[in-house]
Motif scaffolding. Structure first.
Motif, PDB file in Angstrom:
ATOM      1  N   GLN A 227       0.795  -1.280  -0.007  1.00  0.00           N
ATOM      2  CA  GLN A 227       0.033  -0.083  -0.029  1.00  0.00           C
ATOM      3  C   GLN A 227       0.814   1.166  -0.019  1.00  0.00           C
ATOM      4  N   THR A 228       0.319   2.346  -0.577  1.00  0.00           N
ATOM      5  CA  THR A 228       0.912   3.745  -0.404  1.00  0.00           C
ATOM      6  C   THR A 228       0.306   4.662   0.620  1.00  0.00           C
ATOM      7  N   PHE A 229       0.874   5.330   1.548  1.00  0.00           N
ATOM      8  CA  PHE A 229       0.049   5.736   2.509  1.00  0.00           C
ATOM      9  C   PHE A 229       0.601   7.340   2.496  1.00  0.00           C
ATOM     10  N   LEU A 230      -0.069   8.614   2.689  1.00  0.00           N
ATOM     11  CA  LEU A 230       0.165   9.884   2.902  1.00  0.00           C
ATOM     12  C   LEU A 230       0.125   9.981   4.747  1.00  0.00           C
ATOM     13  N   VAL A 231       0.625  11.147   4.787  1.00  0.00           N
ATOM     14  CA  VAL A 231       0.836  11.276   6.392  1.00  0.00           C
ATOM     15  C   VAL A 231       0.954  12.596   6.738  1.00  0.00           C
ATOM     16  N   SER A 232       0.288  13.045   7.651  1.00  0.00           N
ATOM     17  CA  SER A 232       0.308  14.513   8.137  1.00  0.00           C
ATOM     18  C   SER A 232       0.011  14.615   9.579  1.00  0.00           C
ATOM     19  N   ASP A 233      -0.158  15.869  10.057  1.00  0.00           N
ATOM     20  CA  ASP A 233      -0.423  16.150  11.459  1.00  0.00           C
ATOM     21  C   ASP A 233      -2.092  16.011  11.523  1.00  0.00           C
ATOM     22  N   GLY A 234      -2.711  15.960  10.789  1.00  0.00           N
ATOM     23  CA  GLY A 234      -4.186  15.957  10.588  1.00  0.00           C
ATOM     24  C   GLY A 234      -4.726  17.161  10.832  1.00  0.00           C
ATOM     25  N   LYS A 290      -7.099   7.314   4.041  1.00  0.00           N
ATOM     26  CA  LYS A 290      -6.638   5.877   3.566  1.00  0.00           C
ATOM     27  C   LYS A 290      -5.926   5.330   4.814  1.00  0.00           C
ATOM     28  N   THR A 291      -4.874   6.320   5.250  1.00  0.00           N
ATOM     29  CA  THR A 291      -4.242   5.737   6.384  1.00  0.00           C
ATOM     30  C   THR A 291      -4.764   5.480   7.524  1.00  0.00           C
ATOM     31  N   ARG A 292      -5.794   6.455   7.599  1.00  0.00           N
ATOM     32  CA  ARG A 292      -6.459   6.380   9.195  1.00  0.00           C
ATOM     33  C   ARG A 292      -7.499   4.918   9.015  1.00  0.00           C
ATOM     34  N   GLN A 293      -8.128   4.956   7.959  1.00  0.00           N
ATOM     35  CA  GLN A 293      -9.114   3.883   7.834  1.00  0.00           C
ATOM     36  C   GLN A 293      -8.302   2.256   7.764  1.00  0.00           C
ATOM     37  N   LEU A 294      -7.329   2.282   6.853  1.00  0.00           N
ATOM     38  CA  LEU A 294      -6.535   0.899   6.641  1.00  0.00           C
ATOM     39  C   LEU A 294      -5.942   0.434   7.878  1.00  0.00           C
ATOM     40  N   LEU A 295      -5.313   1.212   8.682  1.00  0.00           N
ATOM     41  CA  LEU A 295      -4.395   1.166   9.624  1.00  0.00           C
ATOM     42  C   LEU A 295      -4.887   1.474  10.997  1.00  0.00           C
ATOM     43  N   GLY A 296      -6.023   2.186  11.012  1.00  0.00           N
ATOM     44  CA  GLY A 296      -6.545   2.493  12.442  1.00  0.00           C
ATOM     45  C   GLY A 296      -5.405   3.271  12.933  1.00  0.00           C
ATOM     46  N   TRP A 297      -4.756   4.195  12.148  1.00  0.00           N
ATOM     47  CA  TRP A 297      -3.675   5.052  12.803  1.00  0.00           C
ATOM     48  C   TRP A 297      -4.490   6.361  12.934  1.00  0.00           C
ATOM     49  N   ARG A 298      -3.841   7.325  13.877  1.00  0.00           N
ATOM     50  CA  ARG A 298      -4.058   8.609  14.157  1.00  0.00           C
ATOM     51  C   ARG A 298      -2.742   9.257  14.482  1.00  0.00           C
ATOM     52  N   PRO A 299      -2.614  10.596  14.404  1.00  0.00           N
ATOM     53  CA  PRO A 299      -1.395  11.128  14.700  1.00  0.00           C
ATOM     54  C   PRO A 299      -1.373  11.280  16.053  1.00  0.00           C
ATOM     55  N   PRO A 300      -0.415  10.639  16.812  1.00  0.00           N
ATOM     56  CA  PRO A 300      -0.273  11.008  18.207  1.00  0.00           C
ATOM     57  C   PRO A 300      -0.316  11.888  18.931  1.00  0.00           C
TER      58      PRO A 300
END
Length: 320
Positions: A227-234, A290-300
């Motif tokens: 997969q390809t993911f984008l990332v930011s502070d939200g 996509k990053t949030r949904q597929l990985l359940g990830w949130r910027p900590p």
């Protein structure tokens, strides 16, 4: 789990390596060009020389399950190379694919590639952020080299079964950040008046801690494979907002003069620096759904917490 981190004395790679080095059940090996330049010599360090098509990674890859590839020829403002694209390709494409081929042959399970949002492009319209599945549209040599590396890695992964994870960060900031972000903190710390008080763009940034957290998440997460993911502070900020909040973090309120962005662009163009105005006045947003949904990830880490940590790092360095 044994993890090899390339560029382990760099800004991102070093932060990843330090995070992994403190984790249980992870054996982190930092990979550098020359071990003498690596301060933490008491830890596992592999010295492999330059990143190129002829690099021998065999000793560094022994027993490794996951590679985090953060080493690269990075984007530079004043590139002295005769053919910048060829230089970027030599390191970022050919050197990366050499590592990935040897990793696959050595039985490495997953390859996490730190790419760049420049693969998507240089600017967005407000409210229309880049997504991970947009067609690539790089405009400079660095972005083109990262795109070509991604393409080569996908082909290799399809041929070998190597699990590939691509992460495209926007501007990364944190303790030890250099270049334009460091210059911005220096201007603010000195109380310099800046003609940037009337810019209403929107830009995505990512705190170093948030990027590292996503990279660590991608080491094992089953949904991250291929997969390809984008990332930011939200939270996206205008240039004016960023300066004000960075000033608060430094304890030096920003002195901003409200000059219209059209005048800034005209002035930058008149001195042959339109790209500077684009970075200051233009928008670049990324969609991390996509990053949030597929990985359940949130910027900590929040934007303000990330800026405070960057400010503390800058002030420590400035006091030395």
């Amino acid at each position: 789990m044994k993890v090899l981190v390339t560029g382990a004395n760099g800004f991102v790679g070093g932060a990843v390596w330090r995070r992994l080095h403190g984790m249980r059940d992870v054996q982190a090996v930092g990979c550098v060009r020359r071990a003498v330049a690596f301060a933490e010599v008491d830890a596992l360090v592999a010295s492999v020389g330059d990143l190129s098509v002829s690099t021998d990674w065999s000793s560094a890859l022994s027993g490794v399950e996951v590679v985090v590839h953060a080493a690269a020829r990075v984007h530079v403002m004043q590139d002295a190379a005769t053919d910048p694209l060829e230089e970027f390709r030599r390191v970022n494409v050919l050197g990366t694919l050499q590592l990935a081929r040897q990793a696959a042959a050595a039985g490495v399970r997953r390859f996490v590639f730190i790419s760049s949002i420049k693969v998507n492009g240089e600017a967005t319209q407000p409210g229309h952020p880049f997504t991970a599945d947009d067609a690539p549209a790089p405009l400079d040599a660095y972005g083109i080299s990262k795109m070509e590396a991604e393409q080569g890695l996908r082909e290799l992964a399809a041929q070998t079964g190597l699990e590939l994870v691509i992460i495209r960060p926007p501007l990364v900031y944190g303790p030890g950040v250099k270049a334009n972000f460091q210059a911005m903190m220096r201007w603010l710390a000195r109380g310099m008046p800046l003609p940037l008080g009337a810019i209403h763009n929107l830009r995505s940034l990512v705190a170093l801690d948030n990027l590292v957290d996503l990279i660590v998440t991608c080491l094992n997460h089953p949904a991250a494979a291929n997969q390809t993911f984008l990332v930011s502070d939200g939270e996206d900020l205008s240039t004016s907002q960023l300066l004000r909040r960075m000033g608060q973090a430094l304890g030096k309120p920003a002195r901003l003069i409200p000059v219209p962005s059209a005048l800034l662009k005209l002035g930058a163009a008149s001195v042959g620096k339109p790209a500077v105005a684009q970075r200051l006045c233009g928008s670049l947003q990324v969609d991390i759904s996509k990053t949030r949904q597929l990985l359940g990830w949130r910027p900590p880490v929040s934007v303000d917490a990330g800026l405070k940590k960057a400010a503390e790092g800058y002030l420590r360095e400035a006091s030395v």
